[in-house]
Motif scaffolding. Structure first.
Motif: not given
Length: 215
Positions: A162-178, A149-159
């Motif tokens: 707080k939203e940027k930090k969420k993106v970073k946190k969730q990407l790091l969480d994903i990196c933990k699984t790989i 959802l946040l990535l979709a928002y980023s195509t239409r407006r600047d995050l």
């Protein structure tokens, strides 16, 4: 880095990488406008202080020259750390002498701009990792509804921050699984996140990218 009168594209890039990192942005609410306002009291060991000075000197050397403003900066930093001014002069001299003498023997210093070399090498490594793990990475991103959802928002407006930090946190969480992407979890690994984010659009389905194409 910001003190440099003439900053190259790679100087600006390195500054942006630091500012975009999770570790930096975590403390971005701390407003320090100049060196005098920076609290360095927690540096108690002389070795820590000397290390900091040498690292600052090497950062300044990245373009192969040192300006008067940069020399002033190093001396002010030494003053704040209660380090003798002679150490600064010696540090600048030794750094320049060592790199000039051995740069042809050390691959890192064979390049005209070590910052450019660092970024190019790091980018290539990240691209390789993404390519090898793109299917798993795409699956994990799609399953993370809030991230999508946040990535979709980023195509239409600047995050927002707080939203940027969420993106970073969730990407790091994903990196933990790989396993191959755990490089992002190492100290300093969060600096690579902007590079990962840059290549995420190429991983997403074409339908998702229609908003970007329209922009």
């Amino acid at each position: 880095m910001k003190i440099k009168t003439n900053k190259s594209n790679y100087d600006d890039l390195l500054i942006k990488l630091f500012e975009a990192s999770v570790r930096y942005s975590k403390f971005s609410n701390i407003s320090v406008q100049n060196l005098e306002d920076l609290n360095l009291d927690y540096f108690e060991s002389d070795l820590e202080k000397y290390y900091l000075m040498d690292m600052a000197g090497m950062a300044i050397w990245s373009d192969g020259q040192i300006e008067n403003e940069e020399i002033y900066f190093l001396h002010k930093l030494a003053e704040n750390l209660k380090i003798n001014a002679d150490f600064v002069t010696e540090s600048i001299k030794n750094t320049d002498t060592f790199i000039t003498k051995y740069k042809d023997q050390i691959p890192y210093f064979k390049y005209s701009n070590p910052v450019k070399h660092f970024y190019d090498q790091t980018t290539q490594s990240v691209i390789t990792l993404i390519s090898r793990n793109k299917n798993r990475l795409l699956k994990e991103i799609i399953e993370s509804k809030e991230l999508m959802l946040l990535l979709a928002y980023s195509t239409r407006r600047d995050l927002s921050e707080k939203e940027k930090k969420k993106v970073k946190k969730q990407l790091l969480d994903i990196c933990k699984t790989i396993p191959s992407l755990t490089i992002f979890l190492l100290p300093g690994g969060s600096l690579l996140l902007p590079i990962l984010i840059k290549f995420i659009p190429t991983l997403l389905p074409s339908a998702f990218n229609e908003n970007m194409d329209n922009e």
